[in-house]
Design a protein around this motif. Sequence first.
Motif, PDB file in Angstrom:
ATOM      1  N   GLY A  24      -5.781   1.991 -10.165  1.00 36.89           N
ATOM      2  CA  GLY A  24      -6.746   0.609  -9.543  1.00 36.89           C
ATOM      3  C   GLY A  24      -7.173  -0.516 -10.304  1.00 36.89           C
ATOM      4  N   THR A  25      -7.018  -0.954 -11.116  1.00 36.18           N
ATOM      5  CA  THR A  25      -7.827  -2.478 -12.151  1.00 36.18           C
ATOM      6  C   THR A  25      -7.127  -2.954 -10.998  1.00 36.18           C
ATOM      7  N   GLU A  26      -7.654  -4.375 -10.891  1.00 31.60           N
ATOM      8  CA  GLU A  26      -7.274  -6.050 -10.956  1.00 31.60           C
ATOM      9  C   GLU A  26      -5.965  -6.327 -11.024  1.00 31.60           C
ATOM     10  N   GLU A  27      -5.869  -5.547 -12.446  1.00 29.06           N
ATOM     11  CA  GLU A  27      -4.257  -6.246 -12.785  1.00 29.06           C
ATOM     12  C   GLU A  27      -3.281  -4.940 -11.828  1.00 29.06           C
ATOM     13  N   GLY A  28      -3.407  -3.765 -11.184  1.00 30.46           N
ATOM     14  CA  GLY A  28      -2.763  -3.066 -10.561  1.00 30.46           C
ATOM     15  C   GLY A  28      -3.057  -3.392  -9.358  1.00 30.46           C
ATOM     16  N   LYS A  29      -4.012  -3.631  -8.946  1.00 34.79           N
ATOM     17  CA  LYS A  29      -3.637  -4.759  -7.217  1.00 34.79           C
ATOM     18  C   LYS A  29      -3.061  -6.172  -7.271  1.00 34.79           C
ATOM     19  N   ARG A  30      -2.432  -6.493  -8.393  1.00 34.16           N
ATOM     20  CA  ARG A  30      -2.112  -8.353  -7.971  1.00 34.16           C
ATOM     21  C   ARG A  30      -0.553  -8.390  -7.012  1.00 34.16           C
ATOM     22  N   ASN A  31      -0.144  -6.607  -7.260  1.00 33.12           N
ATOM     23  CA  ASN A  31       1.565  -6.980  -6.655  1.00 33.12           C
ATOM     24  C   ASN A  31       0.774  -6.468  -4.880  1.00 33.12           C
ATOM     25  N   MET A  36       4.601  -9.257   1.028  1.00 34.90           N
ATOM     26  CA  MET A  36       5.195  -8.508   0.593  1.00 34.90           C
ATOM     27  C   MET A  36       6.530  -7.616   1.507  1.00 34.90           C
ATOM     28  N   VAL A  37       7.306  -7.025   1.218  1.00 32.18           N
ATOM     29  CA  VAL A  37       7.763  -6.446   1.885  1.00 32.18           C
ATOM     30  C   VAL A  37       7.996  -5.089   1.510  1.00 32.18           C
ATOM     31  N   ILE A  38       7.985  -4.785   0.252  1.00 35.69           N
ATOM     32  CA  ILE A  38       8.967  -3.334  -0.260  1.00 35.69           C
ATOM     33  C   ILE A  38       7.464  -2.387  -0.328  1.00 35.69           C
ATOM     34  N   LYS A  39       7.368  -1.550  -0.048  1.00 38.02           N
ATOM     35  CA  LYS A  39       5.981  -0.695  -0.223  1.00 38.02           C
ATOM     36  C   LYS A  39       6.263   0.189  -1.001  1.00 38.02           C
ATOM     37  N   LEU A  40       5.767   0.879  -1.379  1.00 41.78           N
ATOM     38  CA  LEU A  40       5.595   2.007  -2.711  1.00 41.78           C
ATOM     39  C   LEU A  40       4.332   3.114  -2.091  1.00 41.78           C
ATOM     40  N   TYR A  41       4.982   3.922  -1.622  1.00 40.61           N
ATOM     41  CA  TYR A  41       3.528   4.843  -0.435  1.00 40.61           C
ATOM     42  C   TYR A  41       3.288   5.529  -2.141  1.00 40.61           C
ATOM     43  N   TYR A  42       2.373   6.221  -2.853  1.00 40.17           N
ATOM     44  CA  TYR A  42       2.213   6.660  -4.380  1.00 40.17           C
ATOM     45  C   TYR A  42       1.155   7.081  -4.212  1.00 40.17           C
ATOM     46  N   THR A  43       0.104   7.850  -4.721  1.00 43.90           N
ATOM     47  CA  THR A  43      -1.975   8.726  -4.732  1.00 43.90           C
ATOM     48  C   THR A  43      -2.115   8.460  -6.100  1.00 43.90           C
ATOM     49  N   THR A  44      -2.958   7.978  -6.148  1.00 44.09           N
ATOM     50  CA  THR A  44      -4.509   7.863  -6.838  1.00 44.09           C
ATOM     51  C   THR A  44      -4.443   9.158  -6.870  1.00 44.09           C
ATOM     52  N   VAL A  45      -4.926  10.243  -6.178  1.00 43.33           N
ATOM     53  CA  VAL A  45      -4.903  11.695  -6.207  1.00 43.33           C
ATOM     54  C   VAL A  45      -4.636  12.336  -6.566  1.00 43.33           C
ATOM     55  N   ASP A  63       8.305  -3.409 -11.715  1.00 44.65           N
ATOM     56  CA  ASP A  63       7.789  -4.774 -12.358  1.00 44.65           C
ATOM     57  C   ASP A  63       9.446  -5.279 -13.160  1.00 44.65           C
ATOM     58  N   SER A  64       9.812  -4.465 -13.586  1.00 46.61           N
ATOM     59  CA  SER A  64      10.980  -4.802 -14.809  1.00 46.61           C
ATOM     60  C   SER A  64      11.751  -6.155 -14.264  1.00 46.61           C
ATOM     61  N   LYS A  65      11.950  -5.239 -12.958  1.00 47.17           N
ATOM     62  CA  LYS A  65      13.274  -6.173 -12.300  1.00 47.17           C
ATOM     63  C   LYS A  65      12.377  -6.541 -12.057  1.00 47.17           C
ATOM     64  N   GLY A  66      11.453  -7.251 -11.191  1.00 47.11           N
ATOM     65  CA  GLY A  66      10.592  -8.283 -10.740  1.00 47.11           C
ATOM     66  C   GLY A  66      10.780  -8.459  -9.526  1.00 47.11           C
ATOM     67  N   VAL A  67      10.584  -7.109  -8.696  1.00 45.98           N
ATOM     68  CA  VAL A  67      10.202  -7.260  -7.407  1.00 45.98           C
ATOM     69  C   VAL A  67       8.826  -7.095  -7.120  1.00 45.98           C
ATOM     70  N   LYS A  68       8.622  -7.699  -6.046  1.00 47.45           N
ATOM     71  CA  LYS A  68       7.253  -7.665  -5.404  1.00 47.45           C
ATOM     72  C   LYS A  68       7.310  -6.230  -4.417  1.00 47.45           C
TER      73      LYS A  68
END
Length: 127
Positions: A24-31, A36-45, A63-68
């Motif tokens: 959840g750092t600023e770098e992590g929030k850059r995407n 952006m249309v692609i949504k990744l549902y994930y959990t921090t807990v 990230d490696s594929k350059g997908v936003k």
Amino acid sequence: MSRAHPGGGATEKLCGKCSSLLSGTEEGKRNTAAAMVIKLYYTTVTASREVKSQQARVICILDSKGVKYELVDISQDNALLEEMRTLSGNPTAMPPQLFNGTSYCGDHMLLEDAVEDNAVEKFLKLT
């Protein structure tokens, strides 16, 4: 089934970029830009090492594929968990799950299959 990190590290170790994306750092929030249309549902807990590893792997692939993409943390609101399950058509779906807008793409295993088939853009419905 365990898979190695694309950076060549051990299966359970994450590169700094992947770790920061999940922390959840600023770098992590850059995407998370609204356009952006692609949504990744994930959990921090989660106490599940497997879920953490799957999420990190999905993030590294994108990230490696350059997908936003936009990160949607289902631990922030139970309505997001229900939204993920409704959109996926699976009342027991667990993160990580991928969507193009509201169109369901699949889970981490289907993404892994797409990587092996060199069909990530097709899997994400970007082509």
